[in-house]
Design an enzyme around this catalytic site. Structure first.
Site, PDB file in Angstrom:
ATOM      1  N   HIS A   1       0.832  -1.218   0.000  1.00  0.00           N
ATOM      2  CA  HIS A   1       0.000   0.000   0.000  1.00  0.00           C
ATOM      3  C   HIS A   1       0.862   1.262   0.000  1.00  0.00           C
ATOM      4  O   HIS A   1       0.408   2.314   0.453  1.00  0.00           O
ATOM      5  CB  HIS A   1      -0.949   0.029   1.202  1.00  0.00           C
ATOM      6  CG  HIS A   1      -1.686  -1.260   1.439  1.00  0.00           C
ATOM      7  ND1 HIS A   1      -2.949  -1.502   0.943  1.00  0.00           N
ATOM      8  CD2 HIS A   1      -1.328  -2.388   2.105  1.00  0.00           C
ATOM      9  CE1 HIS A   1      -3.334  -2.718   1.301  1.00  0.00           C
ATOM     10  NE2 HIS A   1      -2.366  -3.282   2.002  1.00  0.00           N
TER      11      HIS A   1
ATOM     12  N   SER B   1      14.216  22.337 -15.799  1.00  0.00           N
ATOM     13  CA  SER B   1      13.037  23.174 -15.962  1.00  0.00           C
ATOM     14  C   SER B   1      13.465  24.514 -16.529  1.00  0.00           C
ATOM     15  O   SER B   1      14.545  25.007 -16.209  1.00  0.00           O
ATOM     16  CB  SER B   1      12.365  23.369 -14.601  1.00  0.00           C
ATOM     17  OG  SER B   1      11.598  24.558 -14.600  1.00  0.00           O
TER      18      SER B   1
END
Ligand code: ARG
Length: 457
Positions: free
Chosen positions: A153, A274
């Site tokens: 999980h 970026s």
């Protein structure tokens, strides 16, 4: 090539919707090879004269040399690679070119060419996946002892070794390879000589062409041969499942590279920056591998939808079989190469991984197992006792092995000081030496087997 019974030529729309040459020119090598095998057989069976067979063969070589040198010309009037090649052959050698298409049809021709192409794509995928397995095994061997948190999980579950985690992908890729291998074996029969759909009245030798093209033998039913695209679907199925595995590994790299995790530093060569945020280093290659997996399964669905309603034998819908296969093959090759590069070049930040393994009470199961082993307590009860210990540790903001023995004893008097030996992350992984478990010795064992299987010893 087929104008005899028509009073009018095709409209502009007909020409455009019909033309597959913009994409099926990728089949030119296979088309030339299959035509050469066909004409050699026609010569051997005396369907055409030996002299004509040689003229046609040499002409096909000349066409191939032209394609090699300057690409395949795209003339929509010639529809596809088969007519393009035959028309150029006729320009080069004259009317004798017209004998090449004896005892065959474009239907068995395209089925043959496409099989040959898919067979090459399978071999390429196999080679790429083998290289990826080598990278996985090398890194797993380096990190058989490196401890990281194992998750379920995406919550910390139990400590595992990084080597074990990497070897999980080695196993997946092994199954992918076996799927490609199965697909290759199943598809390796020659449809050539099935002609349009019913076979031919000429005394041909299908064994001979099958052998010349590296097939295991001819297909058994002419109707099936020209309308079967299982081989392409098998390939796309194997490619989709493989892409899905690559995508899961890509996802792990993306999570691990995220600052709060900080488990890895991805190679600069497989990252981008970026344009606005100077500090950024983004895992674009991994994200695109994850994205490509969606497109590759889209290709599988596309071809399944093309095929699902087609009566026997050939229908032109089947011309749409090639774009999804070509697209998937290109995307898969890039994805395999990108992931192999990431596996080989990523810097694993083992200190951070180990630190994270110590958080989240990852060794709680070890406490429960210790109670079962040393106190002969049923596992369900041990689970409950351990839960209480986790609760106490959590309320104090400490790890399980930082709880004083006296406090542990108030939870259950059967706990004694030996328990601390079981609560370290090292002890936790070392204990899991069941077959296929995460213990470093087990990992080394599997790595050694894998190295032998890959011929690295
Ligand atoms: N370009 C066609 C294809 O890719 C070749 C087969 C054409 N056969 C035909 N009967 N029109 O499917």
């Amino acid at each position: 090539m087929w104008g005899g019974r028509f009073a009018q030529g095709p409209s502009a729309i007909m020409r455009e919707i019909n033309a597959s040459i913009p994409f099926d020119k990728a089949l030119w090598r296979q088309d030339i090879a299959a035509s050469k095998a066909h004409v050699a057989m026609l010569g051997a069976c005396r369907v055409v004269s030996g002299e004509d067979a040689v003229t046609i063969r040499d002409g096909l070589d000349a066409v191939g040399a032209e394609y090699e040198a300057s690409g395949v010309p795209e003339d929509w009037d010639l529809e596809d690679i088969h007519m393009t090649t035959e028309s150029r052959l006729a320009q080069l050698i004259g009317p004798v070119a017209g004998r090449l298409h004896t005892a065959r049809s474009r239907n068995d021709q395209v089925a043959t060419d496409f099989r040959l192409w898919v067979r090459d794509a399978i071999d390429q995928a196999e080679a790429g996946l083998q290289a990826l397995q080598v990278a996985l095994v090398m890194r797993a061997g380096e990190h058989a002892d490196s401890i990281m948190p194992g998750f379920t999980h995406l919550q910390t579950a139990q400590p595992v070794t990084l080597g074990h985690h990497l070897m999980a992908y080695y196993e997946m890729i092994g199954r992918d390879r076996s799927r490609f291998h199965d697909a290759r074996k199943r598809m390796n029969r020659s449809p050539l000589g099935s002609a349009a759909l019913a076979g031919t009245g000429f005394p041909i030798d299908r064994e001979m062409t099958a052998q010349a093209l590296g097939f295991d033998g001819p297909t058994a039913n002419s109707l099936d041969s020209v309308s079967d695209r299982d081989f392409a679907l098998d390939y796309l199925m194997a490619a989709s499942q493989c892409a899905l595995h690559l995508s899961r590994l890509a996802e792990e790299f993306i999570i691990w590279a995220s600052q709060p995790f900080g488990f890895v530093t991805l190679p600069d060569a497989l990252s981008t920056g970026s344009s606005i945020m100077p500090q950024k280093k983004n895992p674009d290659a991994a994200e695109l591998v994850r994205g490509h997996a969606g497109r590759i399964s889209g290709c599988l669905v596309s071809l399944m939808m093309t095929m699902k309603g087609l009566p026997l034998a050939y229908s032109k819908d089947m011309q749409d079989d090639k774009p999804p296969v070509f697209e998937a093959a290109g995307l898969l090759a890039l994805s395999i190469a990108a992931i192999a590069g990431m596996v080989a070049e990523t810097k694993f930040r083992t200190e951070r991984m180990r630190g994270a393994a110590e958080l989240g009470f990852a060794t709680a199961t070890d406490l429960a197992d210790w109670l079962v082993r040393e106190g002969d307590i049923p596992f369900r009860e041990a689970h409950h006792i351990t839960g209480a210990a986790v609760k106490l540790a959590e309320s104090r903001g400490v790890a399980l092995d930082q709880l004083p023995l006296d406090d542990l004893k108030t939870i259950d008097s059967r706990i004694d000081e030996r328990v601390f030996n079981a609560l370290s992350v090292e002890a936790s992984v070392a204990a899991r030496k069941s077959h296929g478990g995460t213990a470093p010795d087990q990992v080394r064992l599997r790595v050694a087997e894998a190295r032998a299987a890959l011929g690295l010893e």
